[in-house]
Write a protein that holds these residues in place. Structure first.
Motif, PDB file in Angstrom:
ATOM      1  N   MET A  36       0.826  -1.200   0.000  1.00 29.62           N
ATOM      2  CA  MET A  36       0.000   0.000   0.000  1.00 29.62           C
ATOM      3  C   MET A  36       0.869   1.261   0.000  1.00 29.62           C
ATOM      4  O   MET A  36       0.558   2.243  -0.674  1.00 29.62           O
ATOM      5  CB  MET A  36      -0.935   0.031   1.218  1.00 29.62           C
ATOM      6  CG  MET A  36      -1.949  -1.095   1.266  1.00 29.62           C
ATOM      7  SD  MET A  36      -2.842  -1.292  -0.264  1.00 29.62           S
ATOM      8  CE  MET A  36      -2.407  -2.954  -0.725  1.00 29.62           C
ATOM      9  N   ASP A 107     -12.376   2.255 -12.416  1.00 27.96           N
ATOM     10  CA  ASP A 107     -12.935   1.933 -11.102  1.00 27.96           C
ATOM     11  C   ASP A 107     -13.384   0.469 -11.087  1.00 27.96           C
ATOM     12  O   ASP A 107     -14.374   0.122 -11.721  1.00 27.96           O
ATOM     13  CB  ASP A 107     -14.117   2.873 -10.829  1.00 27.96           C
ATOM     14  CG  ASP A 107     -14.805   2.543  -9.519  1.00 27.96           C
ATOM     15  OD1 ASP A 107     -14.259   1.727  -8.731  1.00 27.96           O
ATOM     16  OD2 ASP A 107     -15.900   3.090  -9.273  1.00 27.96           O
TER      17      ASP A 107
ATOM     18  N   MET B   1     -10.145  11.520  -8.972  1.00 23.87           N
ATOM     19  CA  MET B   1      -9.981  10.309  -8.150  1.00 23.87           C
ATOM     20  C   MET B   1     -10.134  10.667  -6.669  1.00 23.87           C
ATOM     21  O   MET B   1      -9.578  11.674  -6.229  1.00 23.87           O
ATOM     22  CB  MET B   1      -8.591   9.706  -8.413  1.00 23.87           C
ATOM     23  CG  MET B   1      -8.395   8.385  -7.703  1.00 23.87           C
ATOM     24  SD  MET B   1      -6.745   7.709  -7.977  1.00 23.87           S
ATOM     25  CE  MET B   1      -6.951   7.048  -9.618  1.00 23.87           C
ATOM     26  N   LEU B   4      -6.941   8.749  -1.400  1.00 24.73           N
ATOM     27  CA  LEU B   4      -6.621   7.368  -1.042  1.00 24.73           C
ATOM     28  C   LEU B   4      -6.564   7.215   0.467  1.00 24.73           C
ATOM     29  O   LEU B   4      -6.169   8.139   1.172  1.00 24.73           O
ATOM     30  CB  LEU B   4      -5.266   6.989  -1.640  1.00 24.73           C
ATOM     31  CG  LEU B   4      -5.237   6.920  -3.155  1.00 24.73           C
ATOM     32  CD1 LEU B   4      -3.805   6.921  -3.653  1.00 24.73           C
ATOM     33  CD2 LEU B   4      -5.942   5.695  -3.645  1.00 24.73           C
ATOM     34  N   ILE B  46      -4.773  -4.627  -4.145  1.00 19.56           N
ATOM     35  CA  ILE B  46      -4.453  -3.256  -4.568  1.00 19.56           C
ATOM     36  C   ILE B  46      -5.705  -2.549  -5.081  1.00 19.56           C
ATOM     37  O   ILE B  46      -5.971  -1.404  -4.725  1.00 19.56           O
ATOM     38  CB  ILE B  46      -3.357  -3.276  -5.666  1.00 19.56           C
ATOM     39  CG1 ILE B  46      -2.021  -3.663  -5.018  1.00 19.56           C
ATOM     40  CG2 ILE B  46      -3.232  -1.924  -6.365  1.00 19.56           C
ATOM     41  CD1 ILE B  46      -0.931  -4.004  -6.006  1.00 19.56           C
ATOM     42  N   GLN B  47      -6.483  -3.260  -5.890  1.00 18.18           N
ATOM     43  CA  GLN B  47      -7.691  -2.619  -6.435  1.00 18.18           C
ATOM     44  C   GLN B  47      -8.735  -2.394  -5.342  1.00 18.18           C
ATOM     45  O   GLN B  47      -9.484  -1.420  -5.401  1.00 18.18           O
ATOM     46  CB  GLN B  47      -8.269  -3.442  -7.598  1.00 18.18           C
ATOM     47  CG  GLN B  47      -7.365  -3.498  -8.825  1.00 18.18           C
ATOM     48  CD  GLN B  47      -6.994  -2.129  -9.382  1.00 18.18           C
ATOM     49  OE1 GLN B  47      -7.698  -1.145  -9.186  1.00 18.18           O
ATOM     50  NE2 GLN B  47      -5.853  -2.058 -10.066  1.00 18.18           N
ATOM     51  N   TRP B  49      -8.001  -1.653  -2.286  1.00 18.48           N
ATOM     52  CA  TRP B  49      -7.488  -0.492  -1.570  1.00 18.48           C
ATOM     53  C   TRP B  49      -7.773   0.796  -2.338  1.00 18.48           C
ATOM     54  O   TRP B  49      -8.166   1.809  -1.774  1.00 18.48           O
ATOM     55  CB  TRP B  49      -5.985  -0.686  -1.352  1.00 18.48           C
ATOM     56  CG  TRP B  49      -5.350   0.382  -0.544  1.00 18.48           C
ATOM     57  CD1 TRP B  49      -5.530   0.632   0.784  1.00 18.48           C
ATOM     58  CD2 TRP B  49      -4.434   1.366  -1.013  1.00 18.48           C
ATOM     59  NE1 TRP B  49      -4.769   1.699   1.168  1.00 18.48           N
ATOM     60  CE2 TRP B  49      -4.085   2.166   0.092  1.00 18.48           C
ATOM     61  CE3 TRP B  49      -3.866   1.635  -2.257  1.00 18.48           C
ATOM     62  CZ2 TRP B  49      -3.196   3.219  -0.014  1.00 18.48           C
ATOM     63  CZ3 TRP B  49      -2.982   2.690  -2.353  1.00 18.48           C
ATOM     64  CH2 TRP B  49      -2.654   3.466  -1.252  1.00 18.48           C
ATOM     65  N   ARG B  50      -7.606   0.730  -3.657  1.00 16.16           N
ATOM     66  CA  ARG B  50      -7.852   1.919  -4.477  1.00 16.16           C
ATOM     67  C   ARG B  50      -9.333   2.284  -4.499  1.00 16.16           C
ATOM     68  O   ARG B  50      -9.688   3.445  -4.607  1.00 16.16           O
ATOM     69  CB  ARG B  50      -7.357   1.684  -5.904  1.00 16.16           C
ATOM     70  CG  ARG B  50      -5.859   1.500  -6.018  1.00 16.16           C
ATOM     71  CD  ARG B  50      -5.433   1.323  -7.460  1.00 16.16           C
ATOM     72  NE  ARG B  50      -5.576   2.573  -8.186  1.00 16.16           N
ATOM     73  CZ  ARG B  50      -4.684   3.558  -8.157  1.00 16.16           C
ATOM     74  NH1 ARG B  50      -3.581   3.427  -7.465  1.00 16.16           N
ATOM     75  NH2 ARG B  50      -4.871   4.667  -8.819  1.00 16.16           N
ATOM     76  N   ALA B  51     -10.186   1.253  -4.445  1.00 17.46           N
ATOM     77  CA  ALA B  51     -11.632   1.507  -4.535  1.00 17.46           C
ATOM     78  C   ALA B  51     -12.257   1.803  -3.172  1.00 17.46           C
ATOM     79  O   ALA B  51     -13.408   2.243  -3.105  1.00 17.46           O
ATOM     80  CB  ALA B  51     -12.327   0.304  -5.170  1.00 17.46           C
ATOM     81  N   SER B  54     -14.519   4.812  -2.277  1.00 19.65           N
ATOM     82  CA  SER B  54     -15.843   4.922  -2.907  1.00 19.65           C
ATOM     83  C   SER B  54     -16.852   3.980  -2.275  1.00 19.65           C
ATOM     84  O   SER B  54     -18.025   4.013  -2.613  1.00 19.65           O
ATOM     85  CB  SER B  54     -15.735   4.643  -4.410  1.00 19.65           C
ATOM     86  OG  SER B  54     -15.364   3.291  -4.613  1.00 19.65           O
TER      87      SER B  54
END
Lengths: 238, 175
Positions: A36, A107, B1, B4, B46-47, B49-51, B54
């Motif tokens: 992360m 997304d 975006m 984070l 990872i995805q 965490w990125r999402a 939202s």
């Protein structure tokens, strides 16, 4: 007699795996945190455009070719190859950076079908761009580049060199144009024989249009998947 | 975006821990190679965490459904980053071979092996449908994950069940 096996009979067994998996799978907290932190760093890094190597190389190239074209305005024999180079230098990296940014910004929490459609379309745009950037680059980065490079750097007019136009320029432009279909045909033949070299295989797949066909086939499967169910439910309902 | 989450956020580690079985099962269904599967699970994390920022905006969606959707999207799109070089240490340490979980699944290892084989034979979209069904999601939840209507899901699932039953009959261990 053994009862007929079906997916409903195995639903409980499938879910019963969870307790075993919970016990056997362990989250590596340290590794997760490291990952992360690395991703966070990449995102911060991406926001600093000037830190991007491509931009550092790209901006001076755009500046130099623009300066060349401005100083040779009206000299068509230099301006035409200069403009071709300027189009390639300006357009291709700009589109490439934009496409990569779009792919990065996808997304993944969207519904599966809409996301897969979006990703596949973005991939197809990128495949098309990379393929033609390479193929057209074979023409532009040869004769036009030589003309601009010699004039811009050494102030040498190649058109005045003996036999330049008759013996070199047209022949090499024709050779560059002929390279396009030859490269496509060669990659069609070579690609399937390159399983041991995945990166080169991906390159030939792109030139041959195989990856584009695979993307189109996938989009067709997505469309069919949506349509079949809808048609079926109408028939079942009607 | 959206902003984070902080990389030190322990809540994210807890989320991965809660839903690690889903990540494993989806990765296992879409990827047969154990090394590539570890990379795939890493990419799922990872995805996720990125999402994550939202997620709060999505009302009425269960966390497990949201995690499943992201895991499936990553698996189907075959998304690969530049990771995968560190094969010794991964985000999810796997302490089992694929038969262990099946053996623990109510002593139905043979049936589960057949089920896995049948799932392997499905294309990526029908595979998603079957996995969601096996995970216990109802038609409206499956519809929300896939982006179809609930009636479409019901129709497809009915047809798919018939096909799977026929395939079970062909492959069943005792047959």
């Amino acid at each position: 007699m053994k009862p007929e096996m079906n997916i409903d009979r195995l639903r409980d067994a499938w879910r019963a795996q969870d307790s075993a998996l919970q016990g056997h799978l362990k989250v590596n907290d340290r590794k997760l945190r490291e990952l992360m932190v690395a991703e966070h760093g990449k995102d911060l890094h991406r926001k600093g455009w000037l830190a991007n190597l491509e931009i550092i190389v790209w901006l001076p190239s755009v500046f130099l070719i623009t300066a060349f074209n401005a100083t040779h305005w009206g000299w068509w024999e230099f301006l035409i190859p200069g403009l071709l180079l300027q189009l390639w230098i300006t357009f291709i990296p700009f589109v490439s950076i934009r496409q990569r940014a779009k792919l990065r910004a996808v997304d993944f929490s969207q519904p599966v079908l809409s996301l897969q459609r979006e990703i596949e379309r973005l991939k197809m745009q990128r495949m098309t761009m990379l393929k033609w950037a390479f193929l057209i680059g074979q023409v532009i980065w040869y004769v036009p580049f030589l003309i601009v490079f010699f004039k811009g750097v050494f102030d040498v007019n190649l058109y005045l060199m003996p036999n330049w136009i008759e013996s070199f320029m047209w022949i090499n432009i024709a050779g560059g144009l002929a390279f396009i279909p030859i490269a496509v045909l060669l990659s069609r033949w070579l690609g399937p024989r390159l399983n041991a070299l995945p990166k080169f295989r991906a390159f030939t797949d792109n030139l041959a249009g195989r990856d584009m066909l695979a993307a189109q086939a996938f989009l067709e499967r997505v469309r069919q998947f949506e349509q079949d169910g809808e048609q079926g439910s109408k028939q079942d309902g009607g | 975006m959206p902003p984070l989450p902080h990389p030190d956020d322990t809540a994210f580690a807890a989320l991965v821990d809660t839903h690690k079985a889903i990540l494993y099962k989806v990765a296992h269904a879409y990827c047969r190679d154990p090394h590539a599967r570890r990379d795939l699970m890493q990419e799922m994390c990872i995805q996720l965490w990125r999402a994550l920022p939202s997620f709060d905006a999505e009302r009425g969606v269960k966390q497990s459904t949201w995690v499943t959707r992201i895991a499936m999207n990553v698996a189907i799109s075959g998304w690969r980053g530049e990771r995968g070089k560190d094969a010794h240490e991964t985000v999810l340490d796997i302490d089992l071979d694929e038969t262990v979980a099946a053996e623990d699944a109510g002593g139905r290892a043979d049936d589960m092996a057949v089920l896995r084989r049948i799932i392997d034979e499905l294309d990526e979209l029908n595979k998603a449908l079957v996995l969601l069904y096996l995970e216990g999601h109802d038609a409206s939840e499956i519809a929300a994950v896939l982006g179809l209507s609930a009636t479409n899901v019901t129709t497809r699932m009915t047809r798919l069940k018939q096909k799977l039953t026929a395939r079970f009959a062909e492959l069943e261990p005792d047959s």
